[in-house]
Each structure stands twice: as structure tokens, then as C-alpha cells.
Design a protein around this motif. Structure first.
Motif, mmCIF file in Angstrom:
data_model
loop_
_atom_site.group_PDB
_atom_site.id
_atom_site.type_symbol
_atom_site.label_atom_id
_atom_site.label_comp_id
_atom_site.label_asym_id
_atom_site.label_seq_id
_atom_site.Cartn_x
_atom_site.Cartn_y
_atom_site.Cartn_z
ATOM 1 N N PRO A 65 -3.865 -0.332 17.004
ATOM 2 C CA PRO A 65 -2.811 -0.969 17.711
ATOM 3 C C PRO A 65 -1.631 -1.370 16.727
ATOM 4 O O PRO A 65 -1.745 -1.695 15.558
ATOM 5 C CB PRO A 65 -3.568 -2.509 17.823
ATOM 6 C CG PRO A 65 -4.583 -2.295 16.651
ATOM 7 C CD PRO A 65 -5.143 -1.062 16.585
ATOM 8 N N CYS A 66 -0.478 -0.989 17.237
ATOM 9 C CA CYS A 66 0.801 -0.990 16.369
ATOM 10 C C CYS A 66 1.722 -1.975 16.807
ATOM 11 O O CYS A 66 2.017 -1.803 18.110
ATOM 12 C CB CYS A 66 1.448 0.458 15.983
ATOM 13 S SG CYS A 66 0.144 1.517 15.151
ATOM 14 N N ILE A 67 2.441 -2.305 15.883
ATOM 15 C CA ILE A 67 3.904 -2.905 16.456
ATOM 16 C C ILE A 67 5.088 -2.096 16.312
ATOM 17 O O ILE A 67 5.434 -1.194 15.219
ATOM 18 C CB ILE A 67 4.142 -4.251 15.387
ATOM 19 C CG1 ILE A 67 2.984 -5.247 15.304
ATOM 20 C CG2 ILE A 67 5.361 -5.092 15.966
ATOM 21 C CD1 ILE A 67 2.392 -5.749 16.723
ATOM 22 N N MET A 68 5.947 -1.853 17.360
ATOM 23 C CA MET A 68 7.025 -0.886 17.382
ATOM 24 C C MET A 68 8.306 -1.881 17.205
ATOM 25 O O MET A 68 8.377 -2.998 18.078
ATOM 26 C CB MET A 68 7.087 -0.160 18.448
ATOM 27 C CG MET A 68 8.134 0.703 18.434
ATOM 28 S SD MET A 68 9.792 0.244 19.149
ATOM 29 C CE MET A 68 9.525 -0.183 20.893
ATOM 30 N N ALA B 143 -1.280 -2.684 13.081
ATOM 31 C CA ALA B 143 -1.848 -4.154 13.016
ATOM 32 C C ALA B 143 -3.175 -4.152 12.250
ATOM 33 O O ALA B 143 -3.573 -5.156 11.603
ATOM 34 C CB ALA B 143 -1.615 -4.652 14.218
ATOM 35 N N ALA B 144 -3.865 -2.850 12.303
ATOM 36 C CA ALA B 144 -5.181 -2.981 11.780
ATOM 37 C C ALA B 144 -5.260 -2.797 10.288
ATOM 38 O O ALA B 144 -6.231 -3.203 9.689
ATOM 39 C CB ALA B 144 -5.864 -1.722 12.463
ATOM 40 N N THR B 145 -4.162 -2.165 9.783
ATOM 41 C CA THR B 145 -4.290 -1.997 8.331
ATOM 42 C C THR B 145 -3.211 -2.553 7.580
ATOM 43 O O THR B 145 -3.160 -2.579 6.486
ATOM 44 C CB THR B 145 -4.149 -0.487 8.042
ATOM 45 O OG1 THR B 145 -2.943 0.009 8.612
ATOM 46 C CG2 THR B 145 -5.181 0.125 8.633
ATOM 47 N N GLY B 146 -2.065 -3.010 8.191
ATOM 48 C CA GLY B 146 -0.808 -3.759 7.645
ATOM 49 C C GLY B 146 0.070 -2.545 6.930
ATOM 50 O O GLY B 146 0.776 -2.926 6.219
ATOM 51 N N SER C 69 -8.326 -10.135 6.303
ATOM 52 C CA SER C 69 -9.002 -9.792 7.279
ATOM 53 C C SER C 69 -7.967 -9.016 8.339
ATOM 54 O O SER C 69 -7.306 -9.691 8.840
ATOM 55 C CB SER C 69 -9.613 -10.926 8.074
ATOM 56 O OG SER C 69 -10.289 -10.561 9.393
ATOM 57 N N HIS C 70 -7.941 -7.924 8.099
ATOM 58 C CA HIS C 70 -6.864 -6.805 8.815
ATOM 59 C C HIS C 70 -7.697 -6.707 10.235
ATOM 60 O O HIS C 70 -6.818 -6.434 11.215
ATOM 61 C CB HIS C 70 -7.043 -5.537 8.173
ATOM 62 C CG HIS C 70 -6.544 -5.713 6.674
ATOM 63 N ND1 HIS C 70 -5.521 -6.178 6.304
ATOM 64 C CD2 HIS C 70 -7.157 -5.209 5.465
ATOM 65 C CE1 HIS C 70 -5.086 -6.232 5.063
ATOM 66 N NE2 HIS C 70 -6.432 -5.801 4.601
ATOM 67 N N MET C 71 -8.831 -6.775 10.304
ATOM 68 C CA MET C 71 -9.323 -6.386 11.841
ATOM 69 C C MET C 71 -9.316 -7.523 12.574
ATOM 70 O O MET C 71 -8.769 -7.762 13.851
ATOM 71 C CB MET C 71 -10.810 -6.179 11.813
ATOM 72 C CG MET C 71 -11.364 -4.848 11.113
ATOM 73 S SD MET C 71 -10.359 -3.366 11.892
ATOM 74 C CE MET C 71 -11.194 -3.506 13.577
ATOM 75 N N LEU C 72 -9.276 -8.933 12.140
ATOM 76 C CA LEU C 72 -8.797 -9.994 12.657
ATOM 77 C C LEU C 72 -7.222 -10.072 13.178
ATOM 78 O O LEU C 72 -6.926 -10.408 14.047
ATOM 79 C CB LEU C 72 -9.142 -11.246 11.714
ATOM 80 C CG LEU C 72 -9.110 -12.539 12.631
ATOM 81 C CD1 LEU C 72 -9.799 -12.904 13.971
ATOM 82 C CD2 LEU C 72 -9.370 -13.943 11.696
#
Length: 255
Positions: A190-193, A209-212, A58-61
Motif C-alpha cells: 500500500p503506497c501513498i501517491m 505505508a508498509a515500510t515508510g 509498527s509499520h504494519m499497523l
């Protein structure tokens, strides 16, 4: 089927990257791309019992859970470790190498399905110049229009390196100390920097964070930008199985 020719990992790199500058860049920027063990949840900063649990499918989760977590240098690596790459997708990858007086770009298109990964090197006009496919531990490579397929053992060469794509999981390695970290939207994702130093370069990665998958990456020598990577046109629809067929008609899927 015409006889395959065995080739070494450097030759596979040459075909996959398509240009000499790509190979030179791989030699001093990209690391081995070893993957590390991952968790399936995200630990909140205060360690409370209501930690959001994220299923690997679950990438959206995952994206929603990350949105609820404050990101800093103390937990960014744990959050990234919880992300899962999709098994089926396609995307475009562009590498820009900056040097005194100009820049050069390398463009690729990647397709992944059922554990088989295809990387197309593109010309400046966007047409396919060469194809590299990894099927398990076997690599197949050929230039557009050729009937001869080069076949060899994949070895230690990573799928990411074949597309000149930094393996963002390297940030999880022992000894990697984050300079800064946070959360930021890139193209509404949404991304992690994370910012860190590696191989004499200051690296700044944005991981979706949405797709990994890696969204962007920048490399600096001091304050000078030397390389920038962008991933775009991501689609999670199943790529056509014809993309995983060799020039002589041999199918790598469903056989």
C-alpha cells in the motif's frame, strides 16, 4: 590503520554516486533533504474521535491504518508525516536518467544499522564499485580493493543524496502544493501517491505505508520523463556487522 585523507562533500558525492552524471543530476534535482517534524497518528478526513493511533515502531499497523483512510491532496502530507522509516534494513536503489537518444542507470545497495548507513555503488553487472559509510557526522569512502580510506566530515550531505535517492519528506516542506494525491498498491505494497512541482520538474512519489520508505519516484519536464527511481529488494533483517568494517579491520559497530 593507514592515514585517512580528508575530503569535501562533493568528493564524497563522487565516490558515493560513482559517475559524473549522478553528480550533475544531484545539483539540479535533489534538494537539501531536510527532515521535518512528524506526528505519530493519522487524522481521518472528518476529524472524528476514533482516529487510528499508530506507534512509531509498527509499520504494519501504519499500513493497515492508511488502508482505512481516504487519501487526497487535503491530507496526504499529514499521512506521510505519520510514517516512520525502519532503523534497520537493506534495499536496492536504481536511478535511470533519460535523455535524447537513450538513458543511463545508476545502481546502489543501501544498508542501515544502529544509526550507521552504508551505500554501495554497483557496476552494471552488480558488483560493488565503491563504498560510502556515514557514522554519525563522519564519512568513510573507498573503492573496492583499495586499502586507503578517505575520511571527512559528513556535513550537509544527506544519506538519500549519497544513493541518488529523493528524500520524500521534502514534500512536507512549506510551500509545497500537491497537484494530486491518492492511495495505490505498488508490488502489493500500500503506497501513498503525491504529485507536486519542485525545481522546475513535476514530481510523482509513491511512498510505502508498509515500510515508510520511498517505493518509486518519477520526474518530468513537461510531459517528458527525465528520471525514474525505484527501490526494491527491501529486507528488514539486520545487516551483517562486517558490512560496517573498514578495509583495515576497524569496526564501526560495537566498538
Amino acid at each position: 590503520m593507514k592515514p585517512h585523507k580528508n575530503i569535501s562533500a562533493p568528493m564524497l558525492a563522487a565516490i558515493g554516486a560513482g559517475v559524473l552524471v549522478g553528480l550533475l543530476f544531484l545539483s539540479y534535482v535533489l534538494s537539501s533533504g531536510l527532515l521535518h517534524a512528524r506526528d505519530t497518528g493519522i487524522t481521518l478526513p472528518d476529524g472524528s474521535a476514533d482516529t487510528p493511533v499508530v506507534s512509531q515502531g509498527s509499520h504494519m499497523l501504519t499500513a493497515q491504518s492508511v488502508a482505512d483512510v481516504e487519501i487526497g491532496t487535503y491530507n496526504a502530507q499529514s499521512v506521510i508525516a505519520s510514517l516512520t522509516r525502519p532503523t534497520t534494513y537493506s534495499c536496492s536503489i536504481e536511478n535511470t536518467l533519460y535523455y535524447t537518444g537513450g538513458s543511463s542507470a545508476l545502481r546502489c545497495r543501501r544498508y542501515a544499522r544502529e544509526g550507521v548507513v552504508r551505500t554501495d555503488t554497483l557496476t552494471a553487472s552488480g558488483s560493488v564499485q565503491s563504498i560510502l559509510i556515514r557514522d554519525g557526522e563522519t564519512a568513510y569512502a573507498w573503492n573496492t580493493g583499495d586499502r586507503t580510506v578517505y575520511q571527512g566530515a559528513w556535513g550537509d550531505f544527506s544519506d538519500d543524496a549519497a544513493a541518488m535517492l529523493p528524500t520524500y519528506e521534502d514534500v512536507l516542506g512549506e510551500g509545497v502544493a500537491l497537484i494530486s494525491a491518492g492511495r495505490q498498491d505498488v508490488d502489493f505494497e500500500p503506497c501513498i501517491m503525491v504529485e507536486f512541482e519542485q525545481g522546475g520538474y513535476r514530481c510523482v512519489y509513491y511512498v510505502s505505508a508498509a515500510t515508510g520508505l520511498l517505493k518509486t519516484a518519477s520526474f518530468y519536464s513537461g510531459d517528458t520523463l527525465t528520471r525514474q527511481v525505484t527501490v526494491s529488494n527491501l529486507q528488514t533483517d539486520t545487516p551483517d556487522e562486517a558490512l560496517f568494517t573498514l578495509p583495515d579491520g576497524t569496526k564501526l559497530l560495537g566498538e
